[in-house]
Design a protein around this motif. Structure first.
Motif, PDB file in Angstrom:
ATOM      1  N   UNK A  70    -112.734   7.400 -60.008  1.00  0.00           N
ATOM      2  CA  UNK A  70    -114.267   7.381 -60.291  1.00  0.00           C
ATOM      3  C   UNK A  70    -114.480   7.779 -61.831  1.00  0.00           C
ATOM      4  N   UNK A  71    -115.622   7.178 -62.201  1.00  0.00           N
ATOM      5  CA  UNK A  71    -116.083   7.469 -63.144  1.00  0.00           C
ATOM      6  C   UNK A  71    -117.235   8.542 -62.957  1.00  0.00           C
ATOM      7  N   UNK A  72    -117.062   9.822 -63.655  1.00  0.00           N
ATOM      8  CA  UNK A  72    -117.778  10.868 -63.353  1.00  0.00           C
ATOM      9  C   UNK A  72    -117.773  11.846 -64.604  1.00  0.00           C
ATOM     10  N   UNK A  76    -112.636  15.365 -65.581  1.00  0.00           N
ATOM     11  CA  UNK A  76    -111.874  15.519 -66.818  1.00  0.00           C
ATOM     12  C   UNK A  76    -112.033  14.463 -67.888  1.00  0.00           C
ATOM     13  N   UNK A  77    -112.002  15.089 -69.180  1.00  0.00           N
ATOM     14  CA  UNK A  77    -112.582  14.139 -70.082  1.00  0.00           C
ATOM     15  C   UNK A  77    -111.095  13.440 -70.464  1.00  0.00           C
ATOM     16  N   UNK A 119    -110.389  11.189 -61.543  1.00  0.00           N
ATOM     17  CA  UNK A 119    -111.839  11.318 -62.087  1.00  0.00           C
ATOM     18  C   UNK A 119    -111.660  11.077 -63.555  1.00  0.00           C
ATOM     19  N   UNK A 120    -112.500  10.251 -64.089  1.00  0.00           N
ATOM     20  CA  UNK A 120    -112.437  10.083 -65.894  1.00  0.00           C
ATOM     21  C   UNK A 120    -114.009  10.273 -66.296  1.00  0.00           C
ATOM     22  N   UNK A 121    -114.191  11.185 -67.279  1.00  0.00           N
ATOM     23  CA  UNK A 121    -115.248  11.530 -67.945  1.00  0.00           C
ATOM     24  C   UNK A 121    -115.170  10.993 -69.369  1.00  0.00           C
ATOM     25  N   UNK A 136    -116.596   1.564 -70.693  1.00  0.00           N
ATOM     26  CA  UNK A 136    -115.373   1.298 -69.902  1.00  0.00           C
ATOM     27  C   UNK A 136    -114.450  -0.052 -70.126  1.00  0.00           C
ATOM     28  N   UNK A 137    -115.175  -1.004 -70.165  1.00  0.00           N
ATOM     29  CA  UNK A 137    -114.300  -2.289 -70.558  1.00  0.00           C
ATOM     30  C   UNK A 137    -113.756  -2.259 -71.944  1.00  0.00           C
TER      31      UNK A 137
END
Ligand SMILES: C[S@@+](CC[C@H](N)C(=O)[O-])C[C@H]1O[C@@H](n2cnc3c(N)ncnc32)[C@H](O)[C@@H]1O
Length: 154
Positions: A70-72, A76-77, A119-121, A136-137
């Motif tokens: 999830x992009x959130x 976590x950065x 999750x990715x920030x 993101x791309x």
């Protein structure tokens, strides 16, 4: 490697050129599919979230063997190297299938966030939906270049 990107709505005309350029660049590195969902936004925040997450789940039903990220914003950065490692580890250990999900305008519910531990920030700033797709791309592309030790501008 197969990558699915689940996201909401269509990219606006003024962003299309840059967006398409990353889709093209990624063709050399992975089999990418962008799955666009029409955002439901006619209700209160809670019912919008429920409806939008149900629609994500419908798409995920066909992607059971994909590792989901999830992009959130509030998670976590990730550095670009961490994204590169995520792709490599996925390729080696999970059959090379990753699914990234960009949320709707109200973000994800706490329940949905709990269901998906990866999750990715990209930092605490809120990126608008057109830009978050492009970022993101670009980071996935950068991740492939890093993991393959290929030259890419710094
Ligand atoms: C316009 S933003 C919605 C912001 C929403 N208020 C929230 O708190 O998530 C749409 C989606 O873009 C993604 N996004 C925006 N900025 C981000 C960031 N800095 N890091 C990771 N994802 C981001 C998230 O998936 C978010 O759900």
């Amino acid at each position: 490697m197969k990558i699915k990107l689940i996201c909401f709505n269509k990219v606006n005309k003024e962003y299309k050129e840059v967006y398409s350029s990353y889709i093209n660049k990624l063709k050399n590195h992975c089999d990418l599919e962008i799955i666009e969902i029409n955002e439901f936004d006619h209700g209160d925040i809670k019912s919008n979230m429920t409806k939008n997450e149900q629609n994500i789940d419908l798409k995920l039903n066909d992607l059971k063997d994909y590792e989901v990220f999830l992009l959130d914003i509030n998670s976590k950065q990730y550095t670009s190297e961490m994204i590169a490692n995520t792709l490599v580890e996925n390729k080696n250990y999970k059959g090379g299938k990753a699914c990234f999900i960009i949320g709707p305008s109200d973000g994800f519910s706490q329940d949905f966030r709990k269901l998906h531990p990866n999750k990715i920030s990209f930092g605490l700033i809120t990126l608008p939906y057109n830009l978050v797709r492009i970022v993101l791309l670009e980071q996935i592309y950068r991740g492939f270049k890093i993991s393959k030790n290929q030259k890419y501008h710094k």
